[in-house]
Design a protein around this motif. Structure first.
Motif, short mmCIF file in Angstrom:
data_model
loop_
_atom_site.label_atom_id
_atom_site.label_comp_id
_atom_site.label_asym_id
_atom_site.label_seq_id
_atom_site.Cartn_x
_atom_site.Cartn_y
_atom_site.Cartn_z
N GLY A 32 7.61 -105.31 -10.91
CA GLY A 32 7.88 -104.19 -9.20
C GLY A 32 9.86 -103.78 -9.07
N ARG A 36 11.20 -100.11 -9.58
CA ARG A 36 11.39 -100.13 -8.44
C ARG A 36 13.56 -99.77 -8.28
NH1 ARG A 36 7.92 -102.88 -5.84
NH2 ARG A 36 8.71 -104.10 -5.41
N ARG A 127 4.74 -103.95 6.01
CA ARG A 127 6.22 -104.13 5.28
C ARG A 127 6.53 -102.99 4.95
NH1 ARG A 127 4.86 -106.10 -1.09
NH2 ARG A 127 3.73 -104.33 -0.73
P1 ADP Z 1 2.68 -105.15 -5.58
O1 ADP Z 1 1.92 -106.62 -5.88
O2 ADP Z 1 2.96 -105.38 -4.20
O3 ADP Z 1 1.86 -104.45 -5.52
P2 ADP Z 1 4.83 -104.91 -7.23
O4 ADP Z 1 5.78 -104.94 -6.79
O5 ADP Z 1 4.38 -106.50 -7.90
O6 ADP Z 1 4.17 -104.96 -6.15
O7 ADP Z 1 4.90 -103.51 -8.16
C1 ADP Z 1 4.53 -102.43 -7.48
C2 ADP Z 1 3.83 -101.19 -8.20
O8 ADP Z 1 4.46 -101.55 -9.54
C3 ADP Z 1 2.72 -101.51 -9.39
O9 ADP Z 1 1.65 -100.98 -8.49
C4 ADP Z 1 2.22 -100.78 -10.65
O10 ADP Z 1 2.38 -99.68 -10.70
C5 ADP Z 1 4.35 -101.16 -10.96
N1 ADP Z 1 3.59 -102.23 -12.07
C6 ADP Z 1 4.29 -103.65 -11.55
N2 ADP Z 1 3.84 -104.69 -11.86
C7 ADP Z 1 3.88 -104.12 -13.87
C8 ADP Z 1 2.71 -104.74 -14.70
N3 ADP Z 1 2.73 -105.63 -14.68
N4 ADP Z 1 1.85 -103.45 -15.31
C9 ADP Z 1 1.88 -102.31 -14.94
N5 ADP Z 1 2.34 -101.95 -13.70
C10 ADP Z 1 3.56 -102.64 -12.83
#
Ligand code: ADP
Length: 196
Positions: A32, A36, A127
């Motif tokens: 994530g 970002r 958050r």
């Molecule tokens: P959370 O666990 O709170 O949803 P993350 O920061 O882990 O937050 O992820 C935020 C967004 O990033 C997800 O909703 C998705 O769109 C994208 N994302 C993160 N990791 C992956 C992954 N392994 N595969 C596909 N999309 C991902």
């Protein structure tokens, strides 16, 4: 030690990863956060990912595998890592297993942080006020929870079948949760096990 952290959005994965790496000297890999950062940097990947993130959907497995493969080449992962946010579905779990086998760095343990969905929704609302995350709106959070239930929850079973899954309760304050994690991976003050 190589750890996969599993849990619903808002389960505290990121927080616990931060505390664990201080304790164990591991590198934190948050997909994530990688996405970002790409959005902030305005890279081609970031431009494509932003709309997907804001809808609460998953970025494609192919793109994620490229991202994680590149990240796992870093020198800083040699001493072990904590994966947070990957794998997020069964296909990613299988690709990761193949990739790590190739690198000779298999996962030692998968830790699932269990929390109830009401707690998660309250935490994410808080958050959203504290951090500037455009995907923390109520609509997106609901979508992310649905995606989690349908696609990510089965990943725990994948690791359970391989004898690698351990679960901890994610309620209580962050230090309580940390202690539970340390005790299940036998890296508490009372243990002689060294992280490798
Ligand atoms: P959370 O666990 O709170 O949803 P993350 O920061 O882990 O937050 O992820 C935020 C967004 O990033 C997800 O909703 C998705 O769109 C994208 N994302 C993160 N990791 C992956 C992954 N392994 N595969 C596909 N999309 C991902």
């Amino acid at each position: 030690m190589r750890i996969v952290l599993l849990g619903a959005p808002g389960s505290g994965k990121g927080t616990q990863a931060g505390l664990l790496l201080e304790q164990l000297g591991l590198t934190h890999i948050s997909t994530g956060a990688l996405l970002r950062n790409a959005v902030k940097a305005g890279s081609e990947l970031g431009l494509r990912a932003k709309a997907i993130l804001d809808r609460g959907e998953l970025v494609s497995d192919r793109v994620m595998l490229g991202l994680i493969e590149e990240r796992l080449q870093g020198d800083d992962v040699a001493g072990g890592f904590i994966l947070d946010g990957y794998p997020r579905n069964l296909a990613q779990a299988a690709s990761l297993e193949t990739l790590l086998e190739k690198l000779g760095k298999p996962i030692d343990v998968a830790i699932q942080i269990d929390v109830d969905s009401e707690l998660v929704i309250r935490r994410i609302a808080k958050r959203a006020k504290e951090e500037d995350r455009s995907d923390d709106t109520e609509k997106t959070v609901r979508k992310r929870m649905k995606v989690y239930q349908e696609q990510t929850a089965p990943v725990a079973g994948y690791y359970a079948e391989r004898g690698l899954l351990t679960r901890v309760l994610g309620d209580g304050n962050k230090d309580e949760v940390l202690q539970r994690i340390l005790s299940v991976i036998s890296v508490g003050s009372s243990s002689g096990l060294q992280p490798d």
